[in-house]
Design an enzyme around this catalytic site. Structure first.
Site, mmCIF file in Angstrom:
data_model
loop_
_atom_site.group_PDB
_atom_site.id
_atom_site.type_symbol
_atom_site.label_atom_id
_atom_site.label_comp_id
_atom_site.label_asym_id
_atom_site.label_seq_id
_atom_site.Cartn_x
_atom_site.Cartn_y
_atom_site.Cartn_z
ATOM 1 N N LYS A 110 -9.067 -1.976 5.075
ATOM 2 C CA LYS A 110 -9.240 -2.418 3.687
ATOM 3 C C LYS A 110 -8.225 -3.493 3.325
ATOM 4 O O LYS A 110 -8.546 -4.470 2.656
ATOM 5 C CB LYS A 110 -9.125 -1.216 2.744
ATOM 6 N N HIS A 141 0.851 -1.196 0.000
ATOM 7 C CA HIS A 141 0.000 0.000 0.000
ATOM 8 C C HIS A 141 0.879 1.234 0.000
ATOM 9 O O HIS A 141 1.892 1.287 0.697
ATOM 10 C CB HIS A 141 -0.916 0.027 1.226
ATOM 11 N N ARG A 162 -14.998 12.109 6.959
ATOM 12 C CA ARG A 162 -13.735 12.782 7.309
ATOM 13 C C ARG A 162 -13.386 13.823 6.263
ATOM 14 O O ARG A 162 -12.852 14.892 6.582
ATOM 15 C CB ARG A 162 -12.612 11.754 7.430
ATOM 16 N N SER A 169 -8.309 3.279 8.379
ATOM 17 C CA SER A 169 -8.865 3.194 7.034
ATOM 18 C C SER A 169 -8.034 2.265 6.154
ATOM 19 O O SER A 169 -8.558 1.369 5.487
ATOM 20 C CB SER A 169 -8.910 4.603 6.439
ATOM 21 N N ASP A 227 -15.758 1.939 6.928
ATOM 22 C CA ASP A 227 -14.660 2.821 6.526
ATOM 23 C C ASP A 227 -15.079 3.734 5.390
ATOM 24 O O ASP A 227 -14.731 4.912 5.351
ATOM 25 C CB ASP A 227 -13.448 2.006 6.087
#
Lengths: 428, 428
Positions: B188, B83, B169, B184, B162
């Site tokens: 995921k 990520h 947010r 978050s 989320d």
């Protein structure tokens, strides 16, 4: 022009927002063009970062501008009101408004219905059969012109932005934000077209403000905002631990107020009325504090305040002779001999509320008869088995054991008489 | 059990919430039983007060539990993903996933569509005609079993809490809260049933994290939460000032990725892929860093990574031969002689986005052809009038003067060559 998210970011990061920015936010919120979640985030950012006096004034202005403001200029000068942050057994407004009116002032009191343990001023007055707090502006003006005081409920068109914001703060843990408190109070009070405001900031375990420091900060901010907006504010910090007077409830508080309006009743309540209404006279007439206070006390002793109260209640449709009395009462006995060293006013208010004297949620119907009469006050000596207080029965009759136990527990008993305390702690 | 308002109050006052309390909040929010305004106030309180690793893990767990999690255990061990916190010109995933698959790993990459200046990984892949990121779970598992990698879009049933919280947010200035970022990302990624995760935290003016300190804190929190939840996390802090590689856009980035998959392409991109995919191999095989890195570089040089990419694209319906090319390009000339001392990657991304390469708002359609090709990179010498970069034309043709000016301004020119910089700043 910054977006709402940019304004939330700015406040989150400790920046000062411009007056235009604050007005933009409040205006958008009032028009439902700013969603609750953005206002909630901003309110929490304000909780942490605060608002300075300029920002707070802009907030007040914008909330004022979101609704209707009265025009009472035809009534001439001397328009002064009082606001209290809320205490247990506090029936001051019922006495102070007629007394100040009797002293020549005009008191256009717009008051809220309580959403707390016991009712607000309006709830108390509504225990008088026929009394209506729903008064049109023209009629309000007419009563003020003839009587000098009237006490009406907050209408939907006064500061609707505040109404919406208040409901939001209630569920988002932002009720305690000092500038938001100031904004809420001042926007409603300034809608009354007053020249001066006397503020009673309660301090103590049974009050919203727990410390002198917090209370002083609130008072100072109210004074600063009032100054910026052309309204003179005098504030007092007053003790809120034990209930004020002997009565806690609705009809019973009206009855106690009636005693005070005729020169009798508990000394602490009389002291508070003389102090607060005295300051109103100071603002209106320029008299010094002692002189102003004596003016108020005279109205209580010579029947003039009482006459104004009777006129006001009658003008608002109330039938004082029909004020209901409780069918019975249940005495709460002392578990031991001793002196009452303290009374937990909040605990008493909570029991009263649970028995029906207050609203647990919006729309609840209040039982006007339910109440507590404090028999043994702070410093009094009690004998084991003798009464600490009495529960005044409402529709549900005698209180359950749990309520009786909680009331007994609200009284602390000791072997030594407690030191006397002052009710009025500080003038700001 | 505390009410939601009490939980907001507790967090506002700096208390630690219990795992059950966090789960209760997220669960209620996912079921729409907790209104946005309360979640917004809580998010802002978290912004100020933070969450500890235990609270953050509970948040991740609860967001995971709000939706579907994949079961990829049938694919055996070696399931590792990557990520990145997002950078300009970052086409790493397109190269890294096939390279890691070629090295024997399974890379079940669920990626978001970008809502930023340029598209996300899925948007880039969707510039390949026929390519679909909407892949059912069974098909996803089948592609992973045969190819070793697949890149699909986030489905509505993965961590819906989320999804809702992220949207909230975005409008409440709480995107920057570190524990909420960790929650978050991890919710995921953990839905992918992976055993390990390599994290690329970008640092710099063109990145979400502006300082090494913030980036390091994010990396450490991700590692701690991963550890609590049984997933090994290796994080790198990498420089994000200039664009990565030469291409910024969608189809053009795919084309550059294809070069890299065949052992060519810009050195900085190859360095990043080798570092990040190398760490994935480390996690899966226990190889040391140098060895793991060499394994990845070999897959780029010997055609195995390229083969996996072709297979993956074909399995997801894409026709690589049909990848569109821009009809033309507009060169942006240098205003003076000199060295390129820095390039403002964020400015380039913003121009690309404005020209159609990204979404300004949800639902916008991306023009796959629009892009910028960086001709003069940091440290390069340019002559006055020579090209700094080129705008690749999309449907709207040549860029307006304002875009050309902004691109020229993104390049800083000086008389002295800048010091070389490192791309990978730190391994955490």
């Amino acid at each position: 022009v910054r977006s709402i998210t940019e304004l939330i970011t700015a406040k989150r990061d400790g920046e000062t927002l411009s007056g235009d920015e604050i007005r933009h936010v409040v205006d958008a919120y009032a028009r439902h063009a700013l969603p609750d979640e953005q206002m909630a985030a901003l309110a929490m950012a304000i909780y942490f970062r605060g608002l300075d006096d300029g920002e707070t004034s802009a907030l007040v202005e914008a909330m004022l501008a979101s609704g209707r403001t009265l025009d009472l200029s035809s009534l001439g000068p001397g328009r002064v009101d009082k606001h209290s942050t809320g205490g247990v057994g506090d029936k001051t407004s019922l006495i102070l408004a007629p007394a100040a009116a009797a002293a020549g002032l005009v008191v256009p009191m717009v008051s809220g219905r309580g959403l707390g343990h016991t009712g607000g001023t309006i709830d108390k007055l509504e225990s008088i059969p026929g009394f209506s707090a729903d008064v049109e502006v023209d009629r309000f003006r007419a009563i003020l012109a003839s009587v000098g005081c009237a006490i009406i409920g907050q209408t939907a068109d006064i500061a609707p932005a505040d109404k919406r914001l208040y409901a939001l703060r209630d569920v988002t843990a932002t009720v305690g934000s000092l500038p938001l408190i100031v904004g809420s109070i001042m926007s409603k009070k300034l809608a009354e077209d007053i020249e001066g405001l006397v503020l009673d900031v309660k301090v103590g375990r049974a009050a919203f403000m727990k410390t002198l420091e917090d209370a002083r900060a609130l008072a100072k901010s109210m004074i600063a905002v009032g100054e910026r907006m052309g309204v003179r504010v005098i504030a007092f910090l007053t003790r809120m631990e034990e209930p004020l007077g002997r009565m806690v409830g609705n009809a019973c508080e009206v009855r106690e107020a009636m005693d005070l309006l005729r020169g009798a009743g508990p000394a602490d309540m009389r002291e508070l009325v003389a102090t607060l209404a005295g300051a109103m006279v100071e603002i209106a007439t320029g008299a010094d504090a002692e002189e102003a206070r004596a003016t108020i006390e005279a109205t209580l002793d010579d029947g003039r305040a009482w006459a104004r109260f009777e006129q006001m209640v009658a003008a608002q449709g109330g039938d004082l002779a029909a004020l209901p009395a409780p069918a019975g009462e249940t005495l709460i006995p002392a578990p031991r001999d001793g002196f009452v060293t303290s009374i937990d006013g909040l605990a008493i208010a909570k029991v009263c509320g649970a028995l029906g004297a207050g609203r647990q949620r919006q729309g609840d119907v209040i039982d006007p008869l339910v109440g507590v009469r404090v028999v043994a006050r702070r410093g009094d000596r009690v004998a084991r088995g003798g009464p600490l207080c009495a529960v005044l029965h409402g529709q549900r009759g005698a209180p359950p054991a749990e309520a009786r136990d909680r009331l007994a527990a609200a009284f602390s008993l000791g072997d030594v008489a407690p030191e006397p305390v002052r009710l009025v702690l500080e003038r700001v």
